[in-house]
Write an enzyme that holds these catalytic residues in place. Sequence first.
Site, PDB file in Angstrom:
ATOM      1  N   ASP A 112       0.795  -1.232   0.000  1.00  0.00           N
ATOM      2  CA  ASP A 112       0.000   0.000   0.000  1.00  0.00           C
ATOM      3  C   ASP A 112       0.830   1.286   0.000  1.00  0.00           C
ATOM      4  O   ASP A 112       0.306   2.348  -0.331  1.00  0.00           O
ATOM      5  CB  ASP A 112      -0.937   0.031   1.216  1.00  0.00           C
ATOM      6  CG  ASP A 112      -1.821  -1.196   1.277  1.00  0.00           C
ATOM      7  OD1 ASP A 112      -2.134  -1.743   0.215  1.00  0.00           O
ATOM      8  OD2 ASP A 112      -2.196  -1.610   2.389  1.00  0.00           O
ATOM      9  N   MET A 172      -6.010  -2.156  -5.601  1.00  0.00           N
ATOM     10  CA  MET A 172      -5.947  -2.146  -4.132  1.00  0.00           C
ATOM     11  C   MET A 172      -5.363  -0.829  -3.612  1.00  0.00           C
ATOM     12  O   MET A 172      -5.174   0.105  -4.382  1.00  0.00           O
ATOM     13  CB  MET A 172      -5.101  -3.322  -3.651  1.00  0.00           C
ATOM     14  CG  MET A 172      -5.809  -4.652  -3.732  1.00  0.00           C
ATOM     15  SD  MET A 172      -4.750  -5.939  -3.061  1.00  0.00           S
ATOM     16  CE  MET A 172      -5.945  -7.266  -2.898  1.00  0.00           C
TER      17      MET A 172
END
Length: 343
Positions: free
Chosen positions: A127, A169
Amino acid sequence: MNTIGIMTSGGDSPGMNAAIRAVVKQAKANGIKVIGINKGYKGLIEMDCQELTSASVEDLYRKGGTILKTARYKNFKDPEVVAQGVENCKKLGIEGMVVIGGDGSFRGARDLTHAGIPCVGIPGTIDNDIVCTEDTIGFDSSMNIITDCISKLRDTSETLDRCSVIEVMGAGAGWMALEGGIASGADIMLVPEVEFDFQKDVIDLIKAKKESGQNYFVIVIAECVFFPESNSKHKKNKNFQYVNENGIETVEKFTKKFQEMSGIESRATVLGHIQRGGAPTFHDCILATNMGVHAVELLKNNKSARVVVVKDGKITDFDIDEGLAMKKPFDKDRLEMATKLNF
Ligand code: ATP
């Protein structure tokens, strides 16, 4: 320090194995034994562990996933459970711990340190949402997967004059959508940090592009624009309320409505967990190796409650509490630049 533990925790990311390998090799070079804890904090409480030798990690440098597995274990937020973790470390002879994971995992590492087991964190997450470091293990690998997938979808969209709407994502953040979109020349990137209007920022923009002669389109959307309930970090996401109010609360519904309103044939693709898998890139192998070595040096020199970070392109370390308290503002200018650039 004679024995250290190591665990991978939270979401898995390519390069975690390379970091494990580096920690074990560097520890061995310093006469330190390494105990691998399986499945993060859950494994620590269940005493699910294995001794890691230099030979057992030899082939890990390019292996995807993590041989130590990973888990989400909310119980570790309970101080009594943390105390049990300390007890278990003592039973296993563990005097220091390397925790590879994201910011949640570092909160566990901070608590374990304050309860008596010196911990060092290594940022392992696709991330790239850990504020105190410029880079995290897995981000580059994942971005390469995303760019490759978008490029493939672009080919078929171009052939069929379609619009490809792609969900990527990124936990509660839009970095992956932004960077993946920039790298692959996406027309629009929708992220949780910047509010959008479906008519003006999506339909009208794509129609204007069509009028200027473009005949296929790519829209990249961060998953958390649609799924705020899966993570507390998403609660401030104003776009979630917007997509729900407008009947576009999934990428499929978004794409269907886009097709109806724009008249452009469109397809939705959720990249999903493919973004986490596969061998790490060269960049992540090097990053993981350098971070693993640094983590062992910190523990060896009795430094704890530190996160290994990249700062100004160099490996160094940062106070774990300060790091967790930092906020990373989203780069709205970069999003604006990319949207204009791709017009
Ligand atoms: P990713 O960013 O890839 O999702 P992460 O490390 O942020 O990784 P989390 O699920 O947030 O993933 O956290 C991993 C684990 O860390 C949790 O399952 C829990 O065991 C522990 N943890 C998370 N938050 C805390 C907290 N506030 N206190 C103690 N432990 C925590």
